[in-house]
Motif scaffolding. Structure first.
Motif, PDB file in Angstrom:
ATOM      1  N   PRO A   8      62.431  65.008 -11.661  1.00 53.31           N
ATOM      2  CA  PRO A   8      63.002  65.940 -10.690  1.00 53.31           C
ATOM      3  C   PRO A   8      63.400  65.246  -9.389  1.00 53.31           C
ATOM      4  O   PRO A   8      62.717  64.335  -8.917  1.00 53.31           O
ATOM      5  CB  PRO A   8      61.863  66.938 -10.441  1.00 53.31           C
ATOM      6  N   GLU A   9      64.505  65.700  -8.802  1.00 52.42           N
ATOM      7  CA  GLU A   9      64.986  65.116  -7.549  1.00 52.42           C
ATOM      8  C   GLU A   9      64.063  65.404  -6.378  1.00 52.42           C
ATOM      9  O   GLU A   9      64.139  64.737  -5.352  1.00 52.42           O
ATOM     10  CB  GLU A   9      66.396  65.623  -7.258  1.00 52.42           C
ATOM     11  N   ALA A  10      63.164  66.374  -6.511  1.00 49.28           N
ATOM     12  CA  ALA A  10      62.261  66.752  -5.417  1.00 49.28           C
ATOM     13  C   ALA A  10      61.132  65.737  -5.198  1.00 49.28           C
ATOM     14  O   ALA A  10      60.375  65.866  -4.241  1.00 49.28           O
ATOM     15  CB  ALA A  10      61.663  68.131  -5.691  1.00 49.28           C
ATOM     16  N   VAL A  11      61.026  64.743  -6.084  1.00 46.81           N
ATOM     17  CA  VAL A  11      60.038  63.674  -5.915  1.00 46.81           C
ATOM     18  C   VAL A  11      60.778  62.338  -5.972  1.00 46.81           C
ATOM     19  O   VAL A  11      61.863  62.243  -6.538  1.00 46.81           O
ATOM     20  CB  VAL A  11      58.909  63.726  -6.980  1.00 46.81           C
ATOM     21  N   ALA A  12      60.172  61.323  -5.387  1.00 46.53           N
ATOM     22  CA  ALA A  12      60.787  59.995  -5.405  1.00 46.53           C
ATOM     23  C   ALA A  12      60.984  59.528  -6.845  1.00 46.53           C
ATOM     24  O   ALA A  12      60.169  59.836  -7.726  1.00 46.53           O
ATOM     25  CB  ALA A  12      59.917  59.002  -4.644  1.00 46.53           C
ATOM     26  N   ALA A  13      62.037  58.802  -7.086  1.00 45.97           N
ATOM     27  CA  ALA A  13      62.311  58.274  -8.426  1.00 45.97           C
ATOM     28  C   ALA A  13      61.162  57.371  -8.873  1.00 45.97           C
ATOM     29  O   ALA A  13      60.567  56.666  -8.052  1.00 45.97           O
ATOM     30  CB  ALA A  13      63.616  57.498  -8.424  1.00 45.97           C
ATOM     31  N   PRO A  14      60.843  57.393 -10.162  1.00 49.81           N
ATOM     32  CA  PRO A  14      59.780  56.514 -10.659  1.00 49.81           C
ATOM     33  C   PRO A  14      60.149  55.043 -10.451  1.00 49.81           C
ATOM     34  O   PRO A  14      61.307  54.663 -10.566  1.00 49.81           O
ATOM     35  CB  PRO A  14      59.710  56.811 -12.154  1.00 49.81           C
ATOM     36  N   VAL A  15      59.134  54.267 -10.122  1.00 49.88           N
ATOM     37  CA  VAL A  15      59.314  52.815 -10.019  1.00 49.88           C
ATOM     38  C   VAL A  15      58.722  52.231 -11.285  1.00 49.88           C
ATOM     39  O   VAL A  15      57.532  52.349 -11.548  1.00 49.88           O
ATOM     40  CB  VAL A  15      58.598  52.240  -8.777  1.00 49.88           C
ATOM     41  N   GLY A  16      59.552  51.643 -12.107  1.00 56.56           N
ATOM     42  CA  GLY A  16      59.086  51.146 -13.396  1.00 56.56           C
ATOM     43  C   GLY A  16      59.680  51.972 -14.516  1.00 56.56           C
ATOM     44  O   GLY A  16      60.593  52.769 -14.313  1.00 56.56           O
ATOM     45  N   SER A  17      59.145  51.791 -15.687  1.00 54.25           N
ATOM     46  CA  SER A  17      59.727  52.443 -16.864  1.00 54.25           C
ATOM     47  C   SER A  17      58.822  53.571 -17.362  1.00 54.25           C
ATOM     48  O   SER A  17      57.976  53.375 -18.216  1.00 54.25           O
ATOM     49  CB  SER A  17      59.970  51.408 -17.959  1.00 54.25           C
ATOM     50  N   TYR A  18      59.008  54.746 -16.759  1.00 55.68           N
ATOM     51  CA  TYR A  18      58.313  55.953 -17.199  1.00 55.68           C
ATOM     52  C   TYR A  18      59.058  57.166 -16.673  1.00 55.68           C
ATOM     53  O   TYR A  18      59.930  57.046 -15.811  1.00 55.68           O
ATOM     54  CB  TYR A  18      56.852  55.967 -16.726  1.00 55.68           C
TER      55      TYR A  18
END
Length: 133
Positions: A8-18
Motif C-alpha cells: 500500500p502507498e500509505a506505508v513506505a515501500a519495502p526495502v528488500g525483496s518482500y
C-alpha cells in the motif's frame, strides 16, 4: 484460490525483496498475512529512536494502513506476533497496542530478541487477519 501481493502507498515501500501484505482468497474468506512492520514512517526514516512508545505507535499505524488497504481492520486480526529488543517500557508498548487492538483480542505471541534488521529498531510486529472474500 487467488493470491494478491501488495504494498500500500500509505506505508513506505519495502526495502528488500518482500511484500508488505499477501492476501490469500479461498472460497468465502480472505487471509491477509502482513509482513513484520518496524517503525518506518512514510518518508522511509525510522521513527522514535530510543522510544518504545513512539516506535510502537508507528508500527501500529503501518499495520492499520495495510489492513485498511486490504479491506480489514484490527477487529479482523486473528494472530499477532511482537518482537522486541528490550523489555524496558514493555508497559508503554502494551498501552499503545491496547488502543489499537480493542477488546476482541487476537491470539498473540511476544518474543525478546537480540536485534532487528535496523539497529535502532526496538519493535517489529507481524499479523494475520481474516475477512470475507
Amino acid at each position: 484460490m487467488r493470491v494478491i501481493r501488495n504494498n500500500p502507498e500509505a506505508v513506505a515501500a519495502p526495502v528488500g525483496s518482500y511484500s508488505h501484505a499477501v492476501r490469500v482468497e479461498t472460497g468465502d474468506a480472505a487471509w491477509i498475512h502482513i509482513a513484520g512492520q518496524v517503525a518506518i514512517g512514510t518518508d522511509g526514516d525510522l521513527v522514535g529512536i530510543g522510544d518504545m512508545r513512539a516506535q510502537t505507535e508507528q508500527v501500529f499505524e503501518n499495520l492499520r494502513a495495510i489492513l485498511e488497504a486490504n479491506g480489514a481492520s484490527f477487529a479482523d486480526v486473528v494472530k499477532i506476533t511482537t518482537y522486541v529488543t528490550t523489555l524496558e517500557d514493555l508497559g508503554g508498548m502494551r498501552e499503545v497496542r491496547a488502543r489499537y487492538l480493542g477488546d476482541d483480542l487476537p491470539a498473540s505471541t511476544a518474543v525478546q530478541i537480540v536485534a532487528l534488521v535496523l539497529p535502532d529498531a526496538l519493535i517489529e510486529v507481524d499479523a494475520v487477519a481474516v475477512v470475507p472474500a
